[in-house]
Design an enzyme around this catalytic site. Structure first.
Site, short mmCIF file in Angstrom:
data_model
loop_
_atom_site.label_atom_id
_atom_site.label_comp_id
_atom_site.label_asym_id
_atom_site.label_seq_id
_atom_site.Cartn_x
_atom_site.Cartn_y
_atom_site.Cartn_z
N LEU A 44 91.16 -57.68 -51.58
CA LEU A 44 90.60 -57.73 -50.23
C LEU A 44 91.45 -58.55 -49.27
CD1 LEU A 44 87.66 -56.54 -49.48
CD2 LEU A 44 88.22 -56.64 -51.89
N HIS B 22 70.56 -61.40 -48.43
CA HIS B 22 69.98 -62.09 -49.58
C HIS B 22 69.76 -63.57 -49.32
CE1 HIS B 22 71.73 -58.67 -52.29
NE2 HIS B 22 70.69 -58.30 -51.59
N CYS C 148 58.53 -81.15 -53.01
CA CYS C 148 58.41 -80.93 -51.57
C CYS C 148 57.73 -82.15 -50.94
CB CYS C 148 57.58 -79.67 -51.33
SG CYS C 148 57.17 -79.38 -49.60
ZN LIG Z 1 55.67 -77.65 -49.98
#
Ligand SMILES: [Zn+2]
Length: 276
Positions: A263, A117, A177
């Site tokens: 666990l 994932h 970004c």
């Molecule tokens: Zn980008």
């Protein structure tokens, strides 16, 4: 229970084990599971479609995630991760396939880990595909939100986020970004509504078929992304052992050894019995 532990030790002692691990392995590190021992889902996670379709959903996601990140990033491998790494170094365990996005296997020293994932340590731009370290994006978020109160003390949730007040969410500023300027930034994980990349699935099927046994650790196998590997193993007559708390989806026909126990202590005992 002692009988099951002995059967588990016999299976692992033969070597060639593929470990398939899930959220139950990381709960002792303070990262909660989506599902309780009853198999029911406690949280409704945001889907990738919601995140990408709506800037306000992204604001909600990143604000919550921003509050949770310092705690998620501070989580340390527990005795279970340490035991898996030890069993691998001793030659009993080969490949590790994990549904977890926390990187704790690798931090415990394990190698050859396939993250089904993805990893929360990376962020991907859905506009241009550029990837960034989460720590880098965290620095951008700090610069964009100098007055944001990051200290909300709600419980950490499985995706590494924390539920916070609406008033905090509305004031949160998204970052962009640096390559393309888009704010379509997404954690580099397989979110609800997305599929594990086909090449990754194919590699894992090959690894399962090459294994002498499959050891499921801390997964109820509720989602097909992990359960399909158990089904494949069963079809190939490869024995499957499951160590997890509570309910699992796998049937008695598919599983040869079941251990319902914590666990960390169980795996530590297993290591002691094989290497002591
Ligand atoms: Zn980008």
């Amino acid at each position: 229970m002692a009988e099951n532990l002995s059967a588990l030790a016999d299976l692992v002692a033969a070597g060639g084990v593929l470990a398939l691990t899930g959220a139950g392995l990381s709960t002792e590190s303070g990262i909660p599971d989506y599902r309780g021992a009853d198999g029911l889902r406690r949280f409704q996670p945001m889907t990738a479609q919601e995140l990408l379709a709506d800037r306000e959903a992204r604001r909600r996601y990143w604000a919550r995630s921003y509050v949770g990140w310092p705690r998620f990033a501070a989580a340390c491998p527990n005795a279970g991760h340490d035991a898996v790494a030890t069993l691998q170094a001793a030659g009993f365990v080969g490949p590790i396939v994990t549904q977890n996005v926390d990187g704790l296997h690798q931090r415990a020293g394990a190698v050859g880990v396939t993250e089904l994932h993805g990893s929360l340590e990376l962020v991907v731009c859905m506009q241009c595909g550029e990837r960034y370290a989460r720590d880098t994006v965290d620095e951008w978020l700090q610069l964009a939100n100098p007055d944001f109160d990051r200290s909300a003390d709600g419980p950490l949730r499985p995706d590494g986020d924390v539920a916070i007040a609406e008033s905090l969410i509305t004031q949160f500023r998204l970052v962009h970004c640096v390559v393309c300027g888009s704010d379509l930034l997404k954690p580099d994980v397989v979110m609800f509504g997305e599929s594990v990349p086909k090449t990754v699935v194919a590699q894992c099927f090959s690894a399962v078929e090459a294994a002498r046994s499959v050891l499921v650790l801390g997964s109820s196998l509720a989602v097909m992304s992990g359960y399909r590997f158990v089904r494949r193993a069963a079809r190939e007559n490869i024995p499957v052992a499951v160590v997890t708390r509570g309910w699992t989806r796998a049937t008695d026909e598919e599983v040869s050894v079941r251990v319902d126990a914590p666990l960390g202590t169980t795996l530590t005992a297993l290591v002691d019995s094989l290497t002591g």
